[in-house]
Design a protein around this motif. Structure first.
Motif, PDB file in Angstrom:
ATOM      1  N   ALA A 189       0.454 -34.835   6.798  1.00 41.14           N
ATOM      2  CA  ALA A 189       0.468 -34.824   5.331  1.00 41.14           C
ATOM      3  C   ALA A 189       1.349 -35.943   4.803  1.00 41.14           C
ATOM      4  O   ALA A 189       0.974 -36.664   3.865  1.00 41.14           O
ATOM      5  N   ARG A 190       2.527 -36.094   5.386  1.00 41.55           N
ATOM      6  CA  ARG A 190       3.428 -37.160   4.947  1.00 41.55           C
ATOM      7  C   ARG A 190       2.797 -38.529   5.142  1.00 41.55           C
ATOM      8  O   ARG A 190       2.974 -39.437   4.320  1.00 41.55           O
ATOM      9  N   HIS A 198      -3.618 -39.192  -3.446  1.00 41.32           N
ATOM     10  CA  HIS A 198      -3.384 -38.471  -4.693  1.00 41.32           C
ATOM     11  C   HIS A 198      -3.293 -36.969  -4.461  1.00 41.32           C
ATOM     12  O   HIS A 198      -2.792 -36.228  -5.306  1.00 41.32           O
ATOM     13  N   HIS A 199      -3.830 -36.509  -3.337  1.00 44.68           N
ATOM     14  CA  HIS A 199      -3.799 -35.110  -2.961  1.00 44.68           C
ATOM     15  C   HIS A 199      -3.973 -35.038  -1.448  1.00 44.68           C
ATOM     16  O   HIS A 199      -4.367 -36.018  -0.804  1.00 44.68           O
ATOM     17  N   ALA A 233       2.969 -25.465   5.132  1.00 42.66           N
ATOM     18  CA  ALA A 233       3.654 -26.733   5.412  1.00 42.66           C
ATOM     19  C   ALA A 233       2.985 -27.878   4.650  1.00 42.66           C
ATOM     20  O   ALA A 233       3.664 -28.742   4.069  1.00 42.66           O
ATOM     21  N   ALA A 234       1.645 -27.902   4.647  1.00 39.43           N
ATOM     22  CA  ALA A 234       0.928 -28.942   3.902  1.00 39.43           C
ATOM     23  C   ALA A 234       1.222 -28.841   2.412  1.00 39.43           C
ATOM     24  O   ALA A 234       1.445 -29.860   1.733  1.00 39.43           O
ATOM     25  N   ALA A 238       6.417 -31.608  -2.582  1.00 38.73           N
ATOM     26  CA  ALA A 238       7.618 -32.445  -2.528  1.00 38.73           C
ATOM     27  C   ALA A 238       7.338 -33.843  -3.061  1.00 38.73           C
ATOM     28  O   ALA A 238       8.229 -34.503  -3.608  1.00 38.73           O
ATOM     29  N   ALA A 239       6.091 -34.298  -2.902  1.00 42.01           N
ATOM     30  CA  ALA A 239       5.688 -35.626  -3.379  1.00 42.01           C
ATOM     31  C   ALA A 239       5.024 -35.562  -4.754  1.00 42.01           C
ATOM     32  O   ALA A 239       4.438 -36.548  -5.203  1.00 42.01           O
ATOM     33  N   ASN A 240       5.126 -34.383  -5.418  1.00 38.49           N
ATOM     34  CA  ASN A 240       4.472 -34.177  -6.718  1.00 38.49           C
ATOM     35  C   ASN A 240       2.969 -34.388  -6.623  1.00 38.49           C
ATOM     36  O   ASN A 240       2.339 -34.957  -7.521  1.00 38.49           O
TER      37      ASN A 240
END
Length: 408
Positions: free
Chosen positions: A176-177, A185-186, A214-215, A221-223
């Protein structure tokens, strides 16, 4: 978009999507943004004037579930197709989407930062692109394209697959990171089996609750947010409990699903037209016999699910999910939606509701001051008959994206 010739559309019926009503007004756009929507509006002297008398102006359409790289219904083939050929096919697909009235799309795996940048810089004609990069899948999940007899690294073959395999909480976080690092964007996760994957059942659930959470944590966390591919009620409900923002497909939802959608303020993105098209033409465009036989399972309940969700007040965004040569049926989704909900709600699904899902409320999906100047000028009223949008090539007089006339 500095340097774009100003446009004024005079004396048109302008749709207020929120209210579901028209007002006769002039629409003025300057530098790619709508400056004013008002009767007898002032406009720059150098503006291009469009006579809107007897015409209907609506926002540019938003498709919240596409795969712009999917030139074939066989996703496996993308893993060994040269990137240059994928790009050439994608350019054609995106250009045709734009000319069907879709000025913005959300890609649910396959598109990347380069495609979005090329479109933004004018190197590639097509809808503005919200992308997730590659979808996250467990081993043997909907994003794992290996056949049962194949043991190669699922993430190490070719350039252009639609998924990446990540097993376990730490691996999901890292994946994900990484997609977020690349501009996503998502984040998309595969929370159930699907039609176009070779080794999973549609009724399977995929990813543990801990992996899905977790995802979601990494996206938040990244908005950003998480979209989840899910068909069955069990898969849908698990994903909603884990905190995903949108459920893609959702054909086999149940009453608990409806309750969770409302409780979690989540979105449903039904993609009924792709099952209709797959049943009609999937074999011609690369779908295997086994995959084709799966289609009925998700097709027969699709309209019923949309009707239930509409009645319950679930927020639904327009999605097509078409593959290969079937992309041309994109607007047919409006005709299908019109069977189970009023025309204005079908239009909202492709404008204001989709904009809300994409976290761009007030910027796209409306004809209003400050919004992107994305507009369709139609010769017939889609509120009176939503098939005007299904048959858009017969009714589109002007297509305007970011204040530029793209097609007439």
């Amino acid at each position: 978009m500095s340097g774009t010739t100003p446009i004024v559309i005079r004396n048109a019926g302008v749709l207020d999507v929120h209210a579901g009503t028209y007002s006769t007004a002039d629409v003025v756009s300057v530098d790619g943004k709508i400056r004013s929507v008002a009767a007898d509006a002032d406009a720059p002297t150098d503006a291009r004037v469009i006579d809107g008398s007897g015409k209907f102006v609506i926002p540019g359409l938003i498709d919240a579930h596409v795969h712009v790289v999917a030139s074939s219904a066989d996703f496996r083939s993308l893993t060994w197709t040269p990137a240059s050929y994928v790009y050439a096919q994608t350019a054609k697909i995106m250009g045709e989407m734009l000319r069907r009235g879709f000025t913005t799309v959300r890609d649910l795996s396959g598109a990347d930062f380069g495609l979005a940048l090329a479109q933004k810089e004018g190197l590639l004609e097509g809808p503005k692109l919200h992308f997730c990069g590659k979808a996250l899948s467990q081993t043997g999940g909907h994003g794992d394209m290996r056949l049962p007899g194949e043991d190669h690294d699922p993430n190490g073959r070719g350039c252009c697959g639609i998924g990446r395999v990540a097993d376990g909480v730490d691996a999901v976080r890292a994946a994900a990171r990484d997609e977020l690092r690349k501009g996503a964007h998502h984040v998309k996760i595969m929370a159930s089996g699907g039609v176009s994957s070779p080794t999973d059942r549609i009724d399977s659930t995929q990813y543990s609750m801990e992996e899905m959470r977790a995802a979601v944590e990494e996206a938040e966390a990244a908005n950003r947010y998480v979209a989840a591919h899910a068909y069955t009620a069990r898969a849908i409900n698990r994903a909603l409990e884990a905190g995903v923002r949108s459920i893609e497909h959702g054909n086999l939802l149940d009453e608990e699903s409806l309750r969770l959608f409302l409780e979690k303020d989540a979105f449903l993105v039904p993609t009924l037209v792709t099952y209709w098209a797959l049943k009609e033409e999937g074999k011609e465009f690369g779908l295997s016999e086994e995959m084709w036989n799966k289609v009925d399972t998700v097709l027969t309940t699709g309209l019923e699910a949309i009707a239930w969700a509409h009645e319950a007040g679930v927020k639904m965004a327009f999605g097509s999910d078409l593959l290969g040569g079937m992309h041309r049926h994109q607007n047919e989704q409006f005709r299908l939606l019109g069977k189970v909900q009023p025309a204005i709600d079908a239009i909202r699904s492709a404008t204001t509701t989709a904009a809300q899902l994409l976290e761009r409320e007030g910027e796209i999906g409306v004809v209003a001051p400050g919004a992107d100047a994305d507009m369709l000028v139609l010769d017939a009223d889609p509120l009176a008959d939503v098939s005007v949008l299904a048959d858009i090539s017969e009714h589109l007089d002007y297509l305007i994206q970011d204040g530029k006339v793209v097609a007439t």
